[in-house]
Design a protein around this motif. Sequence first.
Motif, PDB file in Angstrom:
ATOM      1  N   ALA A   1      22.806  12.529   5.122  1.00  0.00           N
ATOM      2  CA  ALA A   1      23.300  12.872   3.829  1.00  0.00           C
ATOM      3  C   ALA A   1      22.129  13.162   2.843  1.00  0.00           C
ATOM      4  O   ALA A   1      21.968  13.779   2.013  1.00  0.00           O
ATOM      5  CB  ALA A   1      24.183  11.705   3.304  1.00  0.00           C
TER       6      ALA A   1
ATOM      7  N   SER B   1      19.914  16.277   3.784  1.00  0.00           N
ATOM      8  CA  SER B   1      20.643  17.484   3.475  1.00  0.00           C
ATOM      9  C   SER B   1      20.678  17.866   1.949  1.00  0.00           C
ATOM     10  O   SER B   1      20.794  18.881   1.623  1.00  0.00           O
ATOM     11  CB  SER B   1      21.885  17.554   4.378  1.00  0.00           C
ATOM     12  OG  SER B   1      22.764  16.548   3.810  1.00  0.00           O
ATOM     13  N   THR B   2      21.112  16.788   1.329  1.00  0.00           N
ATOM     14  CA  THR B   2      21.320  16.644  -0.088  1.00  0.00           C
ATOM     15  C   THR B   2      19.978  17.232  -0.933  1.00  0.00           C
ATOM     16  O   THR B   2      19.708  18.191  -1.617  1.00  0.00           O
ATOM     17  CB  THR B   2      21.758  15.387  -0.722  1.00  0.00           C
ATOM     18  OG1 THR B   2      22.872  15.131  -0.153  1.00  0.00           O
ATOM     19  CG2 THR B   2      21.961  15.625  -2.250  1.00  0.00           C
TER      20      THR B   2
ATOM     21  N   GLU C   1      29.019  14.734  -1.821  1.00  0.00           N
ATOM     22  CA  GLU C   1      27.860  15.051  -0.879  1.00  0.00           C
ATOM     23  C   GLU C   1      28.029  14.053   0.283  1.00  0.00           C
ATOM     24  O   GLU C   1      27.487  14.756   1.513  1.00  0.00           O
ATOM     25  CB  GLU C   1      26.685  14.780  -1.832  1.00  0.00           C
ATOM     26  CG  GLU C   1      26.569  15.980  -2.752  1.00  0.00           C
ATOM     27  CD  GLU C   1      25.334  15.673  -3.618  1.00  0.00           C
ATOM     28  OE1 GLU C   1      25.182  14.305  -4.118  1.00  0.00           O
ATOM     29  OE2 GLU C   1      24.674  16.436  -4.584  1.00  0.00           O
TER      30      GLU C   1
ATOM     31  N   SER D   1      28.590  15.477   4.481  1.00  0.00           N
ATOM     32  CA  SER D   1      27.267  15.178   5.464  1.00  0.00           C
ATOM     33  C   SER D   1      27.549  14.112   6.415  1.00  0.00           C
ATOM     34  O   SER D   1      26.893  14.215   7.663  1.00  0.00           O
ATOM     35  CB  SER D   1      26.056  14.559   4.506  1.00  0.00           C
ATOM     36  OG  SER D   1      25.751  15.257   3.441  1.00  0.00           O
TER      37      SER D   1
END
Length: 433
Positions: free
Chosen positions: A202, A205-206, A227, A231
């Motif tokens: 998470a 990728s964020t 978010e 993920s």
Amino acid sequence: MKPLAYRMRPKTLDEVVGQEHLIGPGKIIRRMVEAKMLSSMILYGPPGIGKTSIASAIAGSTKYAFRQLNAATDSKKQLEQVAAEGKLSGTVILLLDEIHRLDKTKQDFLLPLLESGQIILIGATTENPYIAISPAIRSRCQIFELKPLAKDDVNKAIDRALKDCELGLGKYNVKLTSSARELLVQKGNGDLRSTLNGLELAVRSTKQEMIAAGKNDETELIIDQDEMANSIQLRNQNFDAKGDGHYDLVSAFQKSIRGSDTDAALHYLARLIESGDLIAICRRLSVIAYEDIGLANPAAVQHAQIAIQSAKSLGFPEARIPLANAVIELALSPKSNSAISAIDQAIADVKNKDYGNIPATLKDAHYSGAAKLGHGKGYIYPHSYVNDWVPQQYLPDKLVGTRYFQPKGNSKIEKGFKKQYETLHELQKQGLK
């Protein structure tokens, strides 16, 4: 780069979250470490709750060499290498994953090394060691059950990972919204390894999305529920079709139906469905139908068998529909275990009693010489009589008068069986006088 869960693996017992009943102050594993009196042990429990962490922490706390192998995939040669290292250093701690899959050749190699202390074995398994592990290994190990991690324990591990700048995610300056944190903890389902690796996915990728959007200047990386949901993967069911969790789950499933708790039965059915093991569900449902409903409602038993056939024919996801129909009907049906109780008592007598010979009248008379032995002589053919019945002895002499079937009369159907059973017993008794 290694996964976050691996990087955050505890180096001392103080860094392990949860399992206070084993590593808390004054508890058995901590006392062993502090007294420098380690012995081989088996740690068992669901995935991701600290088996490897405790083994790693024990090694870190004692400064012994620590090696990790898998009983199923690593060879005897690799065990020999660990043993050689233990011989040189005096002692080596070996974490052996999936110890329940240790074959006899590897087991025979290990046993003398455990006896001598050259290897301190920490076996890890998701299965019940009293069922799945050989007595020879069990007798040389202490067995400790790990408990599922509490929500607070998981949150401690998350906070530690977010703050650690060297091994964790501290350099990202992450802030989780309360809903994102709740989702992360819930989806992990007590599996800390899954939770931490989901957190890292998470965060990374964020961060990549922010960089792509030209927002790399942000001083704080805020991850909200959406978010987080994008993920992390679906809930880990902690289900192993051959493991201890499987037996616990099917046990809870059957006991819920037996106890007429429809909602609990549907909950455990849903967990079994998510595991994807249709064969196990159908087999258990068939057992439940005959064992727990049985003669109280033969129609429901028949309906369950039809539902099982339909489920097998359909496969998932449609199989859930006939399965749900069957579970609801069985849970709400009258219950009776009179049939299984009757056969179990009969089997117990066969195993433990001198039950005597089959009456000569019932013995096979369809071969040459049977008449000379008296086999079949005096047998009365019931179909030649009114209502196709006539009093006649069927049980061996030593069991005459024994009654195995104890009908409960929990339904109109079973009351009918009970009345007929009692009537025939009385007629038999009177007719044989």
